[in-house]
Design an enzyme around this catalytic site. Structure first.
Site, PDB file in Angstrom:
ATOM      1  N   GLU A 273      21.885 -12.689 -27.340  1.00  0.00           N
ATOM      2  CA  GLU A 273      23.223 -12.808 -26.763  1.00  0.00           C
ATOM      3  C   GLU A 273      23.860 -14.117 -27.220  1.00  0.00           C
ATOM      4  OE1 GLU A 273      22.151 -10.684 -22.447  1.00  0.00           O
ATOM      5  OE2 GLU A 273      22.526 -12.837 -22.587  1.00  0.00           O
ATOM      6  N   LYS A 275      25.519 -17.623 -26.530  1.00  0.00           N
ATOM      7  CA  LYS A 275      25.474 -18.606 -25.440  1.00  0.00           C
ATOM      8  C   LYS A 275      26.899 -19.005 -25.093  1.00  0.00           C
ATOM      9  CE  LYS A 275      23.251 -22.791 -23.834  1.00  0.00           C
ATOM     10  NZ  LYS A 275      24.400 -23.130 -22.985  1.00  0.00           N
ATOM     11  N   ARG A 280      27.980 -21.329 -14.823  1.00  0.00           N
ATOM     12  CA  ARG A 280      27.117 -20.237 -14.349  1.00  0.00           C
ATOM     13  C   ARG A 280      27.524 -19.868 -12.928  1.00  0.00           C
ATOM     14  NH1 ARG A 280      21.788 -19.083 -15.921  1.00  0.00           N
ATOM     15  NH2 ARG A 280      21.196 -17.026 -15.129  1.00  0.00           N
ATOM     16  N   GLU A 333      28.680 -15.836 -16.473  1.00  0.00           N
ATOM     17  CA  GLU A 333      29.286 -17.120 -16.817  1.00  0.00           C
ATOM     18  C   GLU A 333      30.802 -16.999 -16.690  1.00  0.00           C
ATOM     19  OE1 GLU A 333      27.867 -20.958 -18.704  1.00  0.00           O
ATOM     20  OE2 GLU A 333      26.761 -19.162 -18.171  1.00  0.00           O
ATOM     21  N   GLU A 438      28.450 -22.020 -28.939  1.00  0.00           N
ATOM     22  CA  GLU A 438      27.435 -23.009 -28.560  1.00  0.00           C
ATOM     23  C   GLU A 438      26.084 -22.708 -29.163  1.00  0.00           C
ATOM     24  OE1 GLU A 438      26.805 -23.742 -24.395  1.00  0.00           O
ATOM     25  OE2 GLU A 438      27.372 -25.802 -24.769  1.00  0.00           O
ATOM     26  N   LYS A 443      16.232 -13.077 -25.159  1.00  0.00           N
ATOM     27  CA  LYS A 443      15.592 -12.653 -23.910  1.00  0.00           C
ATOM     28  C   LYS A 443      14.584 -11.544 -24.198  1.00  0.00           C
ATOM     29  CE  LYS A 443      19.698 -13.765 -21.129  1.00  0.00           C
ATOM     30  NZ  LYS A 443      20.735 -13.250 -20.201  1.00  0.00           N
ATOM     31  N   LYS A 460      16.911 -20.442 -25.465  1.00  0.00           N
ATOM     32  CA  LYS A 460      18.231 -20.737 -26.046  1.00  0.00           C
ATOM     33  C   LYS A 460      18.044 -21.529 -27.338  1.00  0.00           C
ATOM     34  CE  LYS A 460      18.922 -24.803 -23.062  1.00  0.00           C
ATOM     35  NZ  LYS A 460      19.783 -25.408 -22.018  1.00  0.00           N
TER      36      LYS A 460
END
Length: 907
Positions: A273, A275, A280, A333, A438, A443, A460
């Site tokens: 995914e 970032k 959050r 987010e 970013e 995951k 990450k």
């Protein structure tokens, strides 16, 4: 009566301070005077208070708990430190921008370890009024009522100091509290810790399951009602997430492993995914949308910003859930989206974008800004009364897409791709960098959701910017020197941690004390508690740690330590520093930017990496002007400057010279030393004056008239400066102080020494008399000869920061929409300030005329950079140049200081 209810009236807030908060504070500030382990003393104080509360008040701890753990209380005061300072100065009837106010605004510069803003504020009040001795004491319940009032007055907006001073509740508290009560009242208003980091100890002492339960409910009231009896333990099902109660989300862990190792850790079965750069948040959708909560990881409720039900706010009306969904919790987010430029904006605009939309809707007009909040959902953790945390990520993702219909530019589901190997990671990271993102998050596809955890199921990967390497370094704490404010010895790795090496694994490199907040000092102490070894009694093995002539009082094993991100403007390679540190040099003006919780001893900066950039940061050795002590060792102790105004001048017991004997000084501003590119505070200027025989006064006579032997020092045209000028005073630049110290006597004023005011031609010059003899003449000739032998030092222009961009590799992006002359002017300015112009491929910072470049060209450039960086990187942290707007270079030159590049990113 319910067992959870209290059987006695609310006790006084002073009682809470006397029995708990004050005792903890006193113990933490006098640890060395306690005859038993400090942890034991803390536990005694807490358990005694809890017994006292249960026996005299009852089993319902919530009224006190809101004050004991204020940062977990859901009330939002929106009172910042500067707001409180200005409000208190107005309450004390001090003039605007007074010396007291300015000192309080800079309180962190003088704060010893464990000292908070509340201590400074109470000290100021103590100087001006007596302690409260009235009969009307504020109870705990009454104080909570007043705090509710302050919270309501803020109404979700940042409260200004005028509004705070005019607050009835705030004023009543100040007028009916003792000094000790005020201290903790200020801490509560600012939401800082009042229990010295012992909150978990207190919660566990109240109930064994309290800490774990708070992580899944984030509500002190729910905790107090549920856990009033310490003998009744919770079941495992009670520790799962529930609707309307905030929980601590699962976080991604950062790693510096190779791409292949990362894929292996995720068992070659994972999703990728983007970032997001936002805040959050978790959305609690309750009873078919009749109530909607937007909660942060700490339980702060932002529903007023985004919509408290399905028909209000900028986000809630766009929550299109399946008609069978009664309750659910979305994890995601909140980001800021620019509708005109069609881009995601930096994190800092999230809340302001929501507030802008709310204000526009209330006024019935179109939004004044083009940016708006956008919620990106990436997980579903609760659905219709059941927690989904034990389900695999793949199933949670499937449920999420089935129950939530995305609404473009308002509520979206994050896009992801399935992957099995390192090539997919590289391609995705390259794409993310090309888009200016970013980074990416990986995951494990079959992982469960772990509340409050940071493990390798979620990883990450972010690029590291080349411009940071050389200014920002991740260093390991390997020792410390205890004092009012601990200083930490930081080290560089010099060998592979997986290999056995003859050399020390870490060598000392610098000492860091600045930049760390009191809370960060405490956090480091908590993480390293009981792991320190006294150097003189148990020195480390030379195969583990290496120190120079400067050794710490205590040392610590690398695997038990903490990593600091350290920032500095230069490298110091003086002979004296080479001996002090094993690395042979150290950082000049180094300070801690943050604690790197995502790094450990295996991933810190190495000595070989440091060697690659050492030569680019050694120009401070070439600048010798304004040396106060001419190479001699300074006094080990400096004069302590009071934190409040004093009617009596402060004197030094043993000055190092008598240059300013029989002279009084009033310092009214800081001093920026352009030759060394550092700011010297008022307090440090005062210390220098005191060290050389001068006296410090804080006020002149009531008419501010000129006085004999009184020198007013400053170089800022403040309100105070204007008042003194109107009274015909002469304002002298701080640089004159250092000129006098270099010469060893008070030199006559020149035009360059005068900041404001006129030098009277008839003034008494006897004060500048010096006994000029043969020795003085020889000294003068030697000084002149030194200048002839080394003419370069005289040719340096002190007002121009020639080394501002020293050895930074910069490139100015050419664009057909920008005039060639404009580009040449920028390049010329960079060269004048020591910058090195290189090709874009070799640059650490790329300067862009952001307003004149198309998004297509920007994307194309990022794509080339990303492709090169990812291919060349062996670890999952490619290094890329920072792309900044032209305003970064202009602002840096204007301020004589390299501006933070992250504030000037190209969008």
């Amino acid at each position: 009566m319910n067992d959870c209810e209290n059987f006695s009236p609310s006790p006084e807030f002073k009682w809470l301070c006397d029995e708990l908060l004050g005792k903890i504070y006193e113990t933490s500030s006098k640890k060395h005077l306690i005859g038993k382990p400090v942890t034991v003393r803390y536990l005694e104080i807490i358990t005694n208070f809890i017994k006292l509360w249960r026996s005299t008040v009852g089993n319902y701890i919530y009224p006190a708990l809101r004050l004991i753990v204020p940062f977990r209380d859901r009330r939002i005061y929106n009172v910042k430190e500067n707001t409180l300072i200005k409000a208190l100065c107005r309450y004390l009837r001090l003039p605007k921008s007074s010396e007291t106010e300015n000192r309080l605004l800079r309180w962190k510069q003088r704060a010893a370890r464990g000292v908070k803003l509340s201590d400074f504020c109470v000290e100021e009040i103590r100087k001006r009024q007596k302690d409260y001795e009235g009969a009307n004491r504020i109870t705990i319940d009454e104080l909570n009522g007043y705090l509710d009032e302050v919270s309501q007055e803020g109404n979700g907006k940042r409260m200004g100091y005028m509004a705070l001073t005019d607050s009835r509740a705030f004023n009543y508290c100040l007028n009916h509290m003792t000094f000790m009560e005020m201290k903790f009242f200020f801490d509560i208003i600012l939401k800082t810790r009042v229990l010295s980091g012992l909150e978990n100890m207190f919660l566990t002492a109240w109930h064994p399951d309290a800490t774990d339960y708070l992580s899944v409910v984030s509500d002190l009231d729910v905790l107090s009602q549920r856990l009033y009896n310490p003998n009744e333990r919770l079941r495992q099902t009670d520790l799962s997430i529930t609707i309307s109660h905030a929980f601590e989300p699962q976080l991604a862990k950062r790693t510096h492993l190779s791409y292949e190792r990362v894929a292996s850790k995720l068992q070659h079965d994972f999703i990728i995914e983007e970032k997001m750069d936002g805040e959050r948040l978790q959305i609690h959708y309750i009873n078919y949308g009749e109530q909607i909560k937007y909660l942060s990881r700490r339980g702060v409720d932002f529903s007023y910003l985004y919509g408290e039900n399905s028909s209000s706010g900028p986000i809630s009306p766009s929550l299109k859930l399946h008609f069978n969904v009664k309750d659910c919790i979305l994890d995601g987010e909140m980001i800021t989206y620019d509708t005109e430029k069609d881009i995601v904006l930096p994190f800092g605009l999230v809340k302001s974008s929501a507030m802008n939309q709310i204000q526009s809707e209330l006024a019935g007009i179109a939004p004044t800004e083009s940016y708006k909040p956008l919620f990106v959902a990436f997980d579903l953790v609760y659905l219709n009364g059941k927690s989904l945390t034990n389900l695999a990520l793949e199933r949670r993702k499937d449920y999420l897409t089935k129950i939530l219909t995305p609404v473009e530019r308002s509520v979206e589901i994050i896009q992801y791709m399935k992957a099995i190997n390192a090539e997919a990671i590289k391609d995705s990271l390259e794409q993310a960098i090309s888009m200016g993102s970013e980074g990416i998050v990986l995951k494990h596809l079959h992982s469960k959701y772990f509340v409050g955890s940071r493990n390798t199921d979620w990883i990450k990967i972010k690029p590291e910017y080349l411009e940071q390497f050389g200014e920002n370094m991740d260093l390991l704490i390997i020792g410390r020197e205890q004092g009012k404010k601990d200083s930490f010895f930081c080290g560089l790795s010099i060998s592979d941690p997986n290999e056995v090496a003859e050399k020390p694994r870490f060598i000392s490199f610098c000492t860091i004390a600045n930049g760390l907040s009191n809370e960060e000092f405490k956090d480091i102490e908590r993480k390293t508690w009981g792991k320190w070894h006294i150097f003189s009694e148990d020195p480390p093995s030379p195969n583990l740690l290496g120190f120079g002539t400067k050794v710490p009082y205590e040392w610590i094993h690398p695997e038990d330590s903490v990593v600091l991100e350290v920032k500095a403007r230069a490298i110091d390679t003086k002979e004296s520093e080479k001996r002090k540190y094993r690395s042979g040099c150290t950082l000049h003006f180094g300070y801690c930017k943050q604690i790197r919780y995502d790094k450990d001893w295996k991933t810190v900066a190495s000595f070989s990496e440091f060697e690659d950039m050492k030569d680019a940061r050694n120009f401070y050795n070439k600048r010798k002007s304004h040396q106060v002590t001419d190479g001699k060792k300074r006094a080990s102790k400096r004069a302590k400057i009071g934190i409040v105004n004093s009617s009596e001048p402060t004197a030094l017991v043993a000055p190092v010279s008598n240059t300013f004997s029989n002279c009084r000084f009033r310092v009214i501003s800081d001093y920026f030393d352009s030759t060394k590119r550092r700011r010297i505070s008022q307090e440090d200027l005062c210390s220098v004056i005191l060290e050389h025989g001068g006296e410090i006064v804080y006020t002149s006579d009531e008419n501010n008239l000129p006085q004999d032997n009184l020198y007013i020092i400053g170089e800022k045209l403040t309100r105070e400066c204007k008042i003194l000028l109107n009274a015909k005073n002469l304002i002298i630049r701080p640089s004159w102080i250092f000129s006098c110290i270099e010469e060893g006597y008070k030199t006559p004023f020149t035009e360059s020494d005068i900041f404001r005011g006129e030098l009277e031609s008839s003034m008494d010059c006897s004060q500048f008399y010096t006994d000029f003899n043969t020795a003085s003449l020889n000294h003068l000739l030697e000084t002149a000869n030194r200048g002839i032998k080394n003419p370069d030092s005289d040719l340096l222009l002190p007002e121009v920061p020639l080394f501002l961009f020293s050895n930074l590799k910069l490139a100015v992006l050419n664009s057909e929409n920008v005039l060639d002359t404009s580009i040449l002017e920028v390049e010329f300015a960079i060269k004048c300030h020591g910058g090195e112009l290189v090709h874009i491929e070799n640059a650490s910072i790329i300067i862009v005329f952001n307003d004149f470049i198309s998004r297509e060209d920007l994307f194309s450039l990022r794509q080339k950079i990303a492709s090169k960086a990812v291919k060349e990187s062996t670890e999952s942290t490619p290094r890329i140049p920072r792309m900044v707007d032209i305003s970064w270079a202009l602002d840096s030159i204007k301020d004589n200081y390299i501006a933070e590049t992250e504030h000037y990113q190209c969008l």
